[in-house]
Structures are given as structure tokens and as C-alpha cells.
Design a protein around this motif. Structure first.
Motif, short mmCIF file in Angstrom:
data_model
loop_
_atom_site.label_atom_id
_atom_site.label_comp_id
_atom_site.label_asym_id
_atom_site.label_seq_id
_atom_site.Cartn_x
_atom_site.Cartn_y
_atom_site.Cartn_z
N LEU A 238 65.66 21.35 -19.61
CA LEU A 238 65.82 22.51 -20.50
C LEU A 238 65.80 23.83 -19.70
N PRO A 239 66.62 25.01 -20.13
CA PRO A 239 66.80 25.99 -19.52
C PRO A 239 65.42 26.81 -19.51
N ASP A 240 64.99 27.38 -18.14
CA ASP A 240 63.94 27.89 -17.87
C ASP A 240 62.55 27.24 -18.08
N ARG A 241 62.69 25.78 -18.22
CA ARG A 241 61.70 24.96 -18.13
C ARG A 241 60.99 25.00 -19.64
N ALA A 242 61.87 25.34 -20.44
CA ALA A 242 61.21 25.49 -22.07
C ALA A 242 60.10 26.63 -21.99
N SER A 243 60.29 27.56 -21.48
CA SER A 243 58.92 28.64 -21.25
C SER A 243 58.78 29.24 -22.66
N TRP A 244 59.68 29.40 -23.64
CA TRP A 244 59.77 29.89 -24.85
C TRP A 244 58.80 28.89 -25.75
N ALA A 245 58.69 27.61 -25.32
CA ALA A 245 57.82 26.60 -26.08
C ALA A 245 56.38 27.09 -25.70
N SER A 246 56.29 27.22 -24.56
CA SER A 246 54.82 27.47 -23.92
C SER A 246 54.11 28.67 -24.62
N GLN A 247 55.09 29.78 -24.85
CA GLN A 247 54.62 30.88 -25.43
C GLN A 247 54.28 30.67 -26.90
N ALA A 248 55.40 29.96 -27.63
CA ALA A 248 55.04 29.67 -29.16
C ALA A 248 53.45 29.20 -29.22
N ILE A 249 53.42 28.18 -28.51
CA ILE A 249 52.10 27.22 -28.64
C ILE A 249 50.93 27.98 -28.20
N ILE A 250 50.81 28.80 -27.36
CA ILE A 250 49.92 29.54 -27.00
C ILE A 250 49.68 30.85 -27.93
N GLN A 251 50.70 31.46 -28.42
CA GLN A 251 50.73 32.27 -29.67
C GLN A 251 49.86 31.61 -30.97
N GLN A 252 50.07 30.41 -30.99
CA GLN A 252 49.42 29.88 -32.35
C GLN A 252 47.95 29.58 -31.98
N MET A 253 47.63 29.10 -30.77
CA MET A 253 46.22 28.97 -30.23
C MET A 253 45.50 30.31 -30.44
N MET A 254 46.01 31.27 -29.99
CA MET A 254 45.49 32.86 -30.05
C MET A 254 45.30 33.02 -31.40
N ALA A 255 46.27 33.02 -32.31
CA ALA A 255 45.95 33.28 -33.69
C ALA A 255 44.91 32.50 -34.49
N LYS A 256 44.63 31.44 -33.87
CA LYS A 256 43.33 30.49 -34.41
C LYS A 256 42.25 30.58 -33.58
N GLN A 257 42.19 31.64 -32.47
CA GLN A 257 41.11 32.07 -31.65
C GLN A 257 40.57 30.80 -30.93
N ASP A 258 41.33 29.97 -30.58
CA ASP A 258 40.96 28.94 -29.76
C ASP A 258 40.93 28.96 -28.45
N PHE A 259 39.94 29.73 -27.96
CA PHE A 259 39.97 30.39 -26.50
C PHE A 259 40.07 29.13 -25.37
N ASP A 260 39.03 28.32 -25.65
CA ASP A 260 39.07 27.10 -24.80
C ASP A 260 40.41 26.58 -24.26
N GLN A 261 41.11 26.34 -25.46
CA GLN A 261 42.28 25.78 -25.44
C GLN A 261 43.37 26.82 -24.59
N ILE A 262 43.34 28.09 -25.03
CA ILE A 262 44.48 28.80 -24.72
C ILE A 262 44.01 28.84 -22.92
N ILE A 263 42.84 28.86 -22.55
CA ILE A 263 42.53 28.84 -20.98
C ILE A 263 43.20 27.78 -20.45
N GLU A 264 42.88 26.65 -21.04
CA GLU A 264 43.31 25.29 -20.29
C GLU A 264 44.71 25.16 -20.27
#
Length: 294
Positions: free
Chosen positions: A132-158
């Protein structure tokens, strides 16, 4: 009442109290109420684009392949070369259809609050990131935004650390790294790990610098500013600078904190008037007013 820090005046031999400003932090993006009823729609969109795109490309491959074979048998080298070039082009068309299935489905999921479906689509995209173009970096961003909204800090760091290492190894100029580093830094700060928070916010600032440098070099990228992309990044940059300044103030490094607040104010004033901009400027100016002697 703002907290006060105590310093000793060398000549007076008495304590002088100065107010310690608290610079603003970047707030986690709010997550709307999830709409699981839209999950099936998202999966249907994904499957439809993928299946239709695959069928069309198979038919085109068959048609072009037949013409290539006939041209070769007839020794029509011009048509043979043309058909061969078309076959190569179809390989890119297959990739485009594959990419569109992921991107469109994830976009529909985000707009309809189908966050479970969006998470799955983005997770699938990361499994195929090599094609996929740019190694699907947009997907990484969408996932981490969901984690941040849920304040799942340990998962965000990992997750953020793993993605950072992967993206920088393959595409160190990927602009999604700025946001990725920001969220990891925020998570460390929320967990009370100030040194790690500073480390990741410094990385974020470095990535923002690369983004703005590329904007200056690209006429096409400058046009994106009219759509608000550059302004949004500039305001985010100002917020990161303010948050990092706050971290240095907590370490009693007032000179470094003051310099970062000045940079934050400079960047914020480049953006259009919004409630977020007004609040940021007010808080930063208030912080700078309390650091006159540093």
C-alpha cells in the motif's frame, strides 16, 4: 491560583517567589458515540470496491493479454509493445483498486462513527502495508487517534513506538510521524514520565520541521494550505511547542520553557482566527508574562 516556584536571590539573602506558568497541553480528540449499526455498511463498501475492482482488472487483463498474444503472433511489434505496457499499467490499477477499498471503507467508517469497523479495516491495511502507498501510515494514525480518544495510554505507547520504528525505517519523510510522536509524548506525560514525554515531543517537533520544510520546497504542497491542511498542522505544531515548554517548566528549566513558548506564540499567530487559536495565544501570553525575568 497558579503554583509558585521559589528561588534564592544571591544578594538579598531572602526568598523571592515567582509565579510558575502552566503552558497549555494538547487535548485528546473527543470520540463521538459509536454507531455499530453502520459496521455492515462499511464492510459492504470494502467488499464491493474490492470485488468490482478485481473483476474489472481480470477482464482487462484477459482482453489485453489476448491482444498481446495476437500482436506477437502477427509480429506486429508496435502493438506488442503497446499491449505489454498496458499490462504493466494494469498492475498499478490492481494496486489502486486494492488501496481504494481500504481508504474509502475507513473514511466511510470514520464519518458514520463505525469505529469498530474502522479499527478492523485499518488493522487489515497494516497487514498489507508493504504493497500500500506510504505503508498505510494513514491507518496507523486512525488507530492511534482511537486509542487516544479512549485514553488507552499503554497501548498508545506500545503501538506508537512500534509504528514509529517501522515508518522511520522505510519512509522517514512520512508526515504522519509528527502526530504519531505527539500522541506518544502525551501518553507518557499522562503517565507521569516527564523525561520520556519530552523525548517524544522533541521528536514530534523535528517531524513538524521536516513537514514545513517540504512545504516550502513544493509548489503543489503550498496549494494544500488553501484547504486548511497547512494551517491545521501549524496550529498543532504551536500546541506541541507549548506542551513541551510546559514540560521544561516542570523541570525548572525556565529559559528553555520560555523559548518554546515564544516559538509557540509565533506559530499560533500564523493561523486564522479560531477558538482554539485564541485560547492557545491567551494561555501562552499569560505564561510569558510570568517569565519576564528569565
Amino acid at each position: 491560583m497558579a503554583k509558585k516556584s521559589v528561588s534564592h536571590h544571591p544578594s538579598a539573602g531572602r526568598q523571592v517567589r515567582t509565579k510558575q506558568p502552566k503552558a497549555p497541553q494538547i487535548e485528546a480528540p473527543p470520540i463521538p458515540v459509536e454507531n455499530p449499526g453502520q459496521d455492515k455498511v462499511v464492510y459492504a463498501v470494502f467488499a464491493t470496491i474490492l470485488i468490482v475492482g478485481t473483476i474489472i482488472n481480470i477482464l482487462l487483463f484477459y482482453f489485453v493479454g489476448q491482444n498481446l498474444h495476437e500482436a506477437y503472433l502477427a509480429k506486429n511489434w508496435l502493438n506488442t509493445a503497446l499491449m505489454a505496457a498496458l499490462l504493466v499499467g494494469l498492475l498499478f490499477a490492481v494496486r489502486a483498486a486494492f488501496t481504494a477499498a481500504f481508504v474509502v471503507a475507513a473514511t466511510v467508517a470514520g464519518r458514520t462513527n463505525a469505529f469498530s469497523a474502522q479499527l478492523k479495516i485499518c488493522t487489515w491495511a497494516l497487514k498489507f502495508k508493504s504493497i500500500l502507498p506510504d505503508r498505510a501510515s494513514w491507518a496507523s494514525q486512525a488507530i492511534i487517534q482511537q486509542m487516544m480518544a479512549k485514553q488507552d495510554f499503554d497501548q498508545i505507547i506500545e503501538f506508537g513506538t512500534t509504528q514509529y520504528e517501522d515508518i522511520t525505517a522505510k519512509n522517514p519523510k512520512d508526515h504522519s510521524l509528527a502526530v504519531l510522536c505527539t500522541y506518544v509524548g502525551m501518553s507518557y506525560q499522562a503517565k507521569g514520565d516527564l523525561p520520556k514525554s519530552i523525548e517524544w515531543n522533541e521528536k514530534s517537533i523535528e517531524q513538524f520541521g521536516k513537514f514545513f520544510e517540504s512545504i516550502e520546497k513544493s509548489k503543489f504542497a503550498k496549494k494544500l494550505g488553501s484547504q486548511g491542511v497547512v494551517e491545521a498542522m501549524t496550529l498543532n505544531y504551536a500546541q506541541v511547542l507549548a506542551g513541551l515548554g510546559s514540560s521544561y517548566l516542570q523541570q525548572q528549566n525556565f529559559r528553555k520553557g520560555k523559548e518554546l513558548l515564544k516559538q509557540s506564540l509565533e506559530q499560533a499567530k500564523k493561523t486564522s482566527e479560531t477558538p482554539e487559536r485564541r485560547q492557545l495565544i491567551k494561555q501562552v501570553e499569560d505564561g510569558l508574562s510570568r517569565l519576564k525575568h528569565w
